[in-house]
Design a protein around this motif. Structure first.
Motif, PDB file in Angstrom:
ATOM      1  N   ALA A  21     -10.919  -5.976 -16.104  1.00 17.12           N
ATOM      2  CA  ALA A  21      -9.995  -6.146 -14.984  1.00 17.12           C
ATOM      3  C   ALA A  21      -8.575  -5.919 -15.488  1.00 17.12           C
ATOM      4  N   TYR A  22      -7.780  -5.261 -14.674  1.00 17.22           N
ATOM      5  CA  TYR A  22      -6.383  -4.961 -14.998  1.00 17.22           C
ATOM      6  C   TYR A  22      -5.488  -5.390 -13.848  1.00 17.22           C
ATOM      7  N   LEU A  23      -4.316  -5.871 -14.203  1.00 18.61           N
ATOM      8  CA  LEU A  23      -3.257  -6.144 -13.243  1.00 18.61           C
ATOM      9  C   LEU A  23      -2.190  -5.077 -13.475  1.00 18.61           C
ATOM     10  N   VAL A  24      -1.957  -4.254 -12.466  1.00 18.52           N
ATOM     11  CA  VAL A  24      -1.029  -3.125 -12.570  1.00 18.52           C
ATOM     12  C   VAL A  24       0.133  -3.352 -11.612  1.00 18.52           C
ATOM     13  N   VAL A  57     -12.598   2.182  -9.107  1.00 18.08           N
ATOM     14  CA  VAL A  57     -12.270   0.782  -9.395  1.00 18.08           C
ATOM     15  C   VAL A  57     -12.975  -0.101  -8.376  1.00 18.08           C
ATOM     16  N   THR A  58     -13.038  -1.383  -8.681  1.00 17.17           N
ATOM     17  CA  THR A  58     -13.368  -2.396  -7.692  1.00 17.17           C
ATOM     18  C   THR A  58     -12.088  -3.174  -7.466  1.00 17.17           C
ATOM     19  N   SER A  59     -11.525  -3.016  -6.314  1.00 12.62           N
ATOM     20  CA  SER A  59     -10.260  -3.658  -5.976  1.00 12.62           C
ATOM     21  C   SER A  59     -10.511  -5.138  -5.742  1.00 12.62           C
ATOM     22  N   LEU A  60      -9.732  -5.993  -6.411  1.00 13.58           N
ATOM     23  CA  LEU A  60      -9.915  -7.436  -6.301  1.00 13.58           C
ATOM     24  C   LEU A  60      -8.803  -8.104  -5.493  1.00 13.58           C
ATOM     25  N   ALA A  61      -7.566  -7.657  -5.677  1.00 12.16           N
ATOM     26  CA  ALA A  61      -6.437  -8.201  -4.924  1.00 12.16           C
ATOM     27  C   ALA A  61      -5.255  -7.265  -5.071  1.00 12.16           C
ATOM     28  N   TRP A  62      -4.408  -7.249  -4.047  1.00 12.48           N
ATOM     29  CA  TRP A  62      -3.184  -6.448  -4.119  1.00 12.48           C
ATOM     30  C   TRP A  62      -2.157  -7.001  -3.150  1.00 12.48           C
ATOM     31  N   VAL A  63      -0.902  -6.701  -3.452  1.00 10.22           N
ATOM     32  CA  VAL A  63       0.189  -6.981  -2.528  1.00 10.22           C
ATOM     33  C   VAL A  63       1.194  -5.841  -2.673  1.00 10.22           C
ATOM     34  N   ILE A  64       1.685  -5.378  -1.532  1.00 13.66           N
ATOM     35  CA  ILE A  64       2.719  -4.346  -1.513  1.00 13.66           C
ATOM     36  C   ILE A  64       4.026  -5.049  -1.155  1.00 13.66           C
ATOM     37  N   PRO A  66       8.387  -4.967  -0.963  1.00 11.78           N
ATOM     38  CA  PRO A  66       9.276  -3.928  -0.442  1.00 11.78           C
ATOM     39  C   PRO A  66       9.561  -2.779  -1.423  1.00 11.78           C
ATOM     40  N   ASP A  67       9.628  -3.066  -2.728  1.00  5.99           N
ATOM     41  CA  ASP A  67       9.979  -2.004  -3.678  1.00  5.99           C
ATOM     42  C   ASP A  67       8.987  -1.834  -4.829  1.00  5.99           C
ATOM     43  N   HIS A  68       7.822  -2.464  -4.743  1.00  3.26           N
ATOM     44  CA  HIS A  68       6.818  -2.324  -5.797  1.00  3.26           C
ATOM     45  C   HIS A  68       5.471  -2.839  -5.296  1.00  3.26           C
ATOM     46  N   PHE A  69       4.437  -2.633  -6.116  1.00  2.00           N
ATOM     47  CA  PHE A  69       3.137  -3.220  -5.796  1.00  2.00           C
ATOM     48  C   PHE A  69       2.532  -3.879  -7.024  1.00  2.00           C
ATOM     49  N   HIS A  70       1.652  -4.845  -6.754  1.00  3.95           N
ATOM     50  CA  HIS A  70       0.820  -5.485  -7.764  1.00  3.95           C
ATOM     51  C   HIS A  70      -0.619  -5.257  -7.320  1.00  3.95           C
ATOM     52  N   TRP A  71      -1.454  -4.863  -8.262  1.00  8.06           N
ATOM     53  CA  TRP A  71      -2.837  -4.536  -7.917  1.00  8.06           C
ATOM     54  C   TRP A  71      -3.756  -5.039  -9.018  1.00  8.06           C
ATOM     55  N   LEU A  72      -4.703  -5.860  -8.674  1.00  6.56           N
ATOM     56  CA  LEU A  72      -5.710  -6.377  -9.598  1.00  6.56           C
ATOM     57  C   LEU A  72      -7.019  -5.678  -9.283  1.00  6.56           C
ATOM     58  N   PHE A  73      -7.589  -5.026 -10.277  1.00  5.14           N
ATOM     59  CA  PHE A  73      -8.858  -4.332 -10.051  1.00  5.14           C
ATOM     60  C   PHE A  73      -9.683  -4.308 -11.328  1.00  5.14           C
ATOM     61  N   GLY A 142      -0.279 -15.720   5.159  1.00  6.32           N
ATOM     62  CA  GLY A 142      -0.911 -15.043   6.295  1.00  6.32           C
ATOM     63  C   GLY A 142       0.065 -14.312   7.195  1.00  6.32           C
ATOM     64  N   ASP A 143       1.351 -14.608   7.068  1.00  5.80           N
ATOM     65  CA  ASP A 143       2.364 -13.928   7.879  1.00  5.80           C
ATOM     66  C   ASP A 143       2.770 -12.581   7.296  1.00  5.80           C
ATOM     67  N   TYR A 144       2.354 -12.306   6.068  1.00 11.90           N
ATOM     68  CA  TYR A 144       2.738 -11.049   5.409  1.00 11.90           C
ATOM     69  C   TYR A 144       1.614 -10.039   5.600  1.00 11.90           C
ATOM     70  N   PRO A 145       1.908  -8.823   6.054  1.00  8.52           N
ATOM     71  CA  PRO A 145       0.840  -7.897   6.429  1.00  8.52           C
ATOM     72  C   PRO A 145       0.267  -7.036   5.298  1.00  8.52           C
ATOM     73  N   LEU A 146       0.903  -6.997   4.133  1.00  5.98           N
ATOM     74  CA  LEU A 146       0.504  -6.017   3.123  1.00  5.98           C
ATOM     75  C   LEU A 146      -0.099  -6.677   1.882  1.00  5.98           C
ATOM     76  N   TRP A 147      -1.229  -7.344   2.062  1.00  4.29           N
ATOM     77  CA  TRP A 147      -1.957  -7.926   0.944  1.00  4.29           C
ATOM     78  C   TRP A 147      -3.424  -8.060   1.310  1.00  4.29           C
ATOM     79  N   ASP A 148      -4.249  -8.235   0.288  1.00  7.27           N
ATOM     80  CA  ASP A 148      -5.656  -8.509   0.504  1.00  7.27           C
ATOM     81  C   ASP A 148      -6.233  -9.042  -0.802  1.00  7.27           C
ATOM     82  N   ALA A 149      -7.347  -9.742  -0.700  1.00  4.46           N
ATOM     83  CA  ALA A 149      -8.059 -10.248  -1.863  1.00  4.46           C
ATOM     84  C   ALA A 149      -9.548 -10.252  -1.553  1.00  4.46           C
TER      85      ALA A 149
END
Length: 152
Positions: A21-24, A57-64, A66-73, A142-149
């Motif tokens: 698993a990597y956090l990018v 990849v198998t995507s595990l979690a991410w958040v976008i 305003p100026d970057h993203f974090h992605w765990l997969f 839950g008010d933020y639209p650009l994430w998932d886990a």
């Protein structure tokens, strides 16, 4: 002197391990808050989902943010640099097409951290998706639209 004189060192010693698993984290060029436009954020999400659907990849979690993203997969057999490069280049094409712009979208390179065996993936995912809270963008995740886990 270049604006980020040591950015080339981000690639030094990088190693891809299938099954790990990597956090990018990747940052928009100039840290412009372009993903404040959630439509542009959804174009990036589509590219991240595509890598998952293609079995890279198998995507595990991410958040976008305003100026970057974090992605765990979890990485499969495609090298890490190729996965991230594909997401960055394909999202650049989609976003530039949508905004009728040309040129660079992402800063060069990216930051990655391999998650050690036994390290709590859910804890890493909670940290990632809480970014909008810590940044003061929303009062509830839950008010933020650009994430998932994956654990929802």
């Amino acid at each position: 002197m270049p604006p980020h004189p040591n950015s080339h060192r981000l690639r030094t010693g990088r190693y891809s391990e299938p099954g790990r698993a990597y956090l990018v984290t990747a940052v928009v060029h100039g840290r412009r808050p372009l993903f404040s436009d959630w439509i542009l954020g959804r174009l990036l999400v589509a590219e991240m989902k595509r890598t998952h659907e293609l079995g890279l990849v198998t995507s595990l979690a991410w958040v976008i943010m305003p100026d970057h993203f974090h992605w765990l997969f979890q990485l499969h057999h495609t090298p890490l640099a190729q996965v991230v490069g594909c997401v960055k280049s394909c999202s650049t094409l989609a976003i530039n097409r949508a905004t009728e712009k040309h040129g660079r979208f992402w800063q060069s390179g990216y930051h990655d951290r391999a998650i050690r065996d036994g390290e709590d993936l859910r804890g890493a995912a909670r940290y990632i998706i809480a970014n909008p809270l810590r940044a003061g963008l929303v009062e509830r995740v839950g008010d933020y639209p650009l994430w998932d886990a994956a654990w929802l």
